[in-house]
Design an enzyme around this catalytic site. Structure first.
Site, PDB file in Angstrom:
ATOM      1  N   HIS A 296      18.216  52.810  45.663  1.00 55.00           N
ATOM      2  CA  HIS A 296      19.539  53.347  45.960  1.00 55.00           C
ATOM      3  C   HIS A 296      20.649  52.300  46.012  1.00 55.00           C
ATOM      4  O   HIS A 296      21.794  52.605  45.711  1.00 55.00           O
ATOM      5  CB  HIS A 296      19.453  54.316  47.136  1.00 55.00           C
TER       6      HIS A 296
ATOM      7  N   ARG B 224      22.670  68.365  44.716  1.00 53.96           N
ATOM      8  CA  ARG B 224      21.249  68.428  45.057  1.00 53.96           C
ATOM      9  C   ARG B 224      21.123  68.526  46.569  1.00 53.96           C
ATOM     10  O   ARG B 224      21.741  67.737  47.293  1.00 53.96           O
ATOM     11  CB  ARG B 224      20.559  67.171  44.556  1.00 53.96           C
TER      12      ARG B 224
ATOM     13  N   GLU C 141      10.726  66.878  38.668  1.00 48.85           N
ATOM     14  CA  GLU C 141      10.349  65.503  39.015  1.00 48.85           C
ATOM     15  C   GLU C 141       8.850  65.377  39.182  1.00 48.85           C
ATOM     16  O   GLU C 141       8.330  64.287  39.368  1.00 48.85           O
ATOM     17  CB  GLU C 141      11.003  65.100  40.346  1.00 48.85           C
TER      18      GLU C 141
ATOM     19  N   ASN D  93      13.262  59.409  37.245  1.00 48.50           N
ATOM     20  CA  ASN D  93      12.866  58.297  38.129  1.00 48.50           C
ATOM     21  C   ASN D  93      11.570  58.663  38.843  1.00 48.50           C
ATOM     22  O   ASN D  93      10.645  57.856  38.948  1.00 48.50           O
ATOM     23  CB  ASN D  93      13.943  58.006  39.179  1.00 48.50           C
ATOM     24  N   ASP D  94      11.537  59.891  39.333  1.00 52.41           N
ATOM     25  CA  ASP D  94      10.319  60.347  39.999  1.00 52.41           C
ATOM     26  C   ASP D  94       9.291  60.897  39.015  1.00 52.41           C
ATOM     27  O   ASP D  94       8.101  60.656  39.165  1.00 52.41           O
ATOM     28  CB  ASP D  94      10.655  61.412  41.056  1.00 52.41           C
TER      29      ASP D  94
ATOM     30  N   CYS E 264      18.958  63.827  35.037  1.00 49.67           N
ATOM     31  CA  CYS E 264      19.787  63.009  35.936  1.00 49.67           C
ATOM     32  C   CYS E 264      19.063  61.748  36.386  1.00 49.67           C
ATOM     33  O   CYS E 264      19.574  60.990  37.195  1.00 49.67           O
ATOM     34  CB  CYS E 264      20.250  63.822  37.133  1.00 49.67           C
TER      35      CYS E 264
ATOM     36  N   ARG F 244       7.716  53.581  42.298  1.00 48.38           N
ATOM     37  CA  ARG F 244       8.940  53.073  41.680  1.00 48.38           C
ATOM     38  C   ARG F 244       9.562  51.908  42.450  1.00 48.38           C
ATOM     39  O   ARG F 244      10.474  51.250  41.963  1.00 48.38           O
ATOM     40  CB  ARG F 244       9.963  54.198  41.479  1.00 48.38           C
TER      41      ARG F 244
ATOM     42  N   ARG G 271      23.988  63.201  45.035  1.00 49.62           N
ATOM     43  CA  ARG G 271      22.868  62.915  45.953  1.00 49.62           C
ATOM     44  C   ARG G 271      23.385  63.049  47.382  1.00 49.62           C
ATOM     45  O   ARG G 271      23.944  62.105  47.935  1.00 49.62           O
ATOM     46  CB  ARG G 271      22.356  61.488  45.745  1.00 49.62           C
TER      47      ARG G 271
HETATM   48  C1  PEP Z   1      15.030  61.156  39.929  1.00 49.26           C
HETATM   49  O1  PEP Z   1      13.983  61.177  40.571  1.00 49.26           O
HETATM   50  O2  PEP Z   1      15.082  60.924  38.705  1.00 49.26           O
HETATM   51  C2  PEP Z   1      16.315  61.377  40.595  1.00 49.26           C
HETATM   52  C3  PEP Z   1      17.423  61.495  39.904  1.00 49.26           C
HETATM   53  O3  PEP Z   1      16.313  61.426  41.969  1.00 49.26           O
HETATM   54  P1  PEP Z   1      16.288  60.142  42.921  1.00 49.26           P
HETATM   55  O4  PEP Z   1      16.481  58.933  42.050  1.00 49.26           O
HETATM   56  O5  PEP Z   1      17.403  60.321  43.889  1.00 49.26           O
HETATM   57  O6  PEP Z   1      14.943  60.258  43.527  1.00 49.26           O
HETATM   58 MG    MG Z   2      13.980  61.915  42.590  1.00 43.96          MG
END
Ligand code: PEP
Ligand code: MG
Length: 570
Positions: free
Chosen positions: A189, A332, A431, A454-455, A502, A465, A296
């Protein structure tokens, strides 16, 4: 000179002196005091020193940054002079014979709570002022020497273990030229915040904190992920030239700000931005964003000591919707857990937080938290084009349960005579592999999908990650990931629905041709990636990319896919 390699988290190059940011420990214990008058004198002296500091910071800010920025320090001074705060602290010390730091913290917390529950955004923001002022006085009572990021008054590179959302919110872009942290990855983040602030950053260096002293000359190269400590003149000149070249490129991209996103053969796609706070909207507009593809909301819950009220949330959502002027805004719902903790919820520590009690799992259990957010969102819906999505959906049952709570809150608001838009689209983040595989079933019930790569990548590849040692498994171009993405997009299209993405992959230069070819409808990324992506898409033929994607799906490794894409002639 030392060269440290980390993860390029936010593009650009910065050269300045190091500023080490370390958070003090404000744990306070209640102690009985025998000489209360001495304790009062201690408090008075801490207040006087704090006032002197604030007066100096205010004068400097006024001279250097203007009246608007200086106002904040004026309001801090007013708080310190306000008998409504100071008298109860003195009374508490005298009546309960307790230490000044404890008395101050107790009284200040009552005010903070009161401000946070006020209806007006202006008064809610006073809670943050009260928090800052209290910390300043506590520094003097506890003998802590600390300069907050907001007080930085010369050009620096901030060096930290990690940066919290409230640290990043306090960074003044005039002085903070870049930052670098020990921990984090491209999708952590602090990296995401750096991109929305448009500050060059390198994260996950592992040991920048131990290699750098305050005042060292630092170059942060957010394009390559390198950090140079005490470089020579030749290196500095080289990097300044690289920075100039990058600035020219940005000026070229800026010309596309008001243009739609269209491929060379005429296919339209939407380029939206990921945001963390209402303040980020300015950057979205400035970078030609066609919407917000991911807000977010967890940042609203972080950096405070209790849950944000419905009013605080309503004001934030409404501000984003109004400032986006009718463009779509995908919000979200709360995604806490994983690398995002909320200390005040006092959740038990888990062995595998990323696989644990997070996001929708927590919201379906703590319905009090979830319902408050849903109400705030529904009330804000009349101020723009709101779309709501639920994070971390693993089963259709979870989606249905979350949707039913939303419908219940909507019905309650109607009964209370409150207005709610009837145009709100309701979607989910994809995700978790189970949801990507079962997308055809989900597509019958949701209005849209947004793929959170990302997830999705961490769960598909079983690679944390946040763990640099397995970061080689973050493989967006792996055909396994591409096949999951294709499955989701095709399932949505078969039901006449749309699919966005996203996760960070949506703004990745190598991924974009593939995603265009797979038929992705909306790409949501850091605001600063939008114009480069628009320029790239304008040079690509969607029909040719469809063929390219079909080939990629038949390959065996991420490297083969990357080589296929990199061979495209623009
Ligand atoms: C993701 O998981 O791709 C996502 C956009 O959510 P975050 O990065 O906030 O987990
Ligand atoms: Mg995520």
């Amino acid at each position: 000179m030392i060269k440290i390699s980390g993860i390029a988290a936010s593009a650009g190059i910065a050269v300045a002196k190091a500023f080490i940011l370390k958070h003090p420990d404000y744990t306070i214990t209640k102690t009985s005091i025998s000489d209360v008058e001495l304790e009062i004198v201690k408090l008075e002296s801490a207040l006087e020193i704090s006032k002197g500091e604030l007066a100096r910071i205010k004068a400097r800010t006024l001279a250097e940054l203007g009246e608007k920025k200086a106002e904040i320090f004026e309001s801090h001074l007013l708080i310190l002079e306000d008998p409504e705060l100071i008298s109860p602290v003195m009374d508490k010390i005298r009546e309960e014979a307790v230490n000044a730091d404890y008395a101050l913290q107790e009284v200040a917390n009552q005010f903070i709570e009161m401000f946070e529950n006020m209806k007006s955004t202006y008064l809610q923001e006073r809670a943050a002022d009260m928090r800052d002022v209290t910390k300043r006085v506590l520094n003097h009572l506890l003998g802590i020497s600390y300069v907050s990021p907001a007080e930085i008054s010369e050009e620096v590179i901030v060096i930290a273990e990690d940066l919290t959302p409230s640290d990043t919110a306090q960074l003044n872009r005039k002085y903070v030229k870049g930052f670098t942290t020990n921990i984090g990855g491209r999708t952590s983040h602090s990296a995401i915040m750096a991109r929305s602030l448009e500050i060059p950053a390198v994260v996950g260096t592992k040991h920048v904190m131990s290699e750098v002293k305050a005042g060292d000359l630092i170059i942060v190269d957010g394009l390559s992920g390198d950090v140079l400590v005490n470089p020579g003149e030749a290196e500095v000149a080289l990097y300044i030239a690289k920075q100039k070249e990058y600035d020219l490129q940005i000026a070229e991209w800026k010309k596309l700000r008001e243009e739609p996103t269209v491929s060379a053969d005429g296919k339209h796609v939407e380029l939206a931005a990921n945001i963390g706070t209402p303040n980020d909207v300015a950057g979205v507009i400035d970078n030609g964003g066609e919407g917000v593809g991911l807000y977010r909301t967890e940042f609203l819950y972080m950096g405070r000591d209790k849950l944000p009220s419905e009013e605080i949330q309503y004001n934030a959502y409404r501000t984003v919707l109004e400032n986006m002027q009718g463009k779509p805004v995908v919000v979200r719902t709360l995604d806490i857990g994983g690398d995002k903790e909320l200390p005040y919820l006092e959740l038990p520590k888990e062995m595998n937080p990323f696989l644990g009690f997070r996001a929708i799992r927590l919201c379906l259990d703590r319905q009090d938290i979830f319902r408050t957010q849903l109400r705030a969102l529904l009330r804000a819906s009349v101020h723009g084009d709101l779309r709501i999505m639920f994070p971390m959906i693993a089963t259709l049952g979870e989606f249905r349960a979350a949707r039913d709570l939303l419908l219940e809150e909507k019905a309650k608001l109607h009964e209370e005579g409150k207005e709610v838009s009837d145009q709100i689209q309701l979607g989910i983040m994809v995700e978790i592999p189970s949801t990507a595989v079962l997308a055809d079933q989900f597509a019958k019930e949701v209005d849209f999908f947004s793929i959170g790569t990302n997830d999705l990548i961490q769960y598909t590849m079983a690679a944390d990650r946040m763990n640099e040692r397995v970061s080689y498994l973050y493989q967006p171009y792996n055909p396994a990931i591409l096949r999951l993405i294709k499955n989701v997009i095709d399932a949505a299209h078969a039901e006449g629905k749309w699919t966005g993405m996203c996760g960070e992959m949506a703004g990745d230069v190598t991924a974009i041709p593939l995603l265009l070819g797979l038929g992705l409808d909306e790409f949501s990324m850091s605001a600063t990636s939008i114009l480069p992506a628009r320029s790239q898409i304008a040079k690509l033929s969607a029909a040719e990319m469809k063929e390219l994607a079909a080939k990629a799906l038949q390959l065996g490794t991420a490297e083969e896919v990357a080589a296929l894409v990199q061979a495209i002639n623009y």
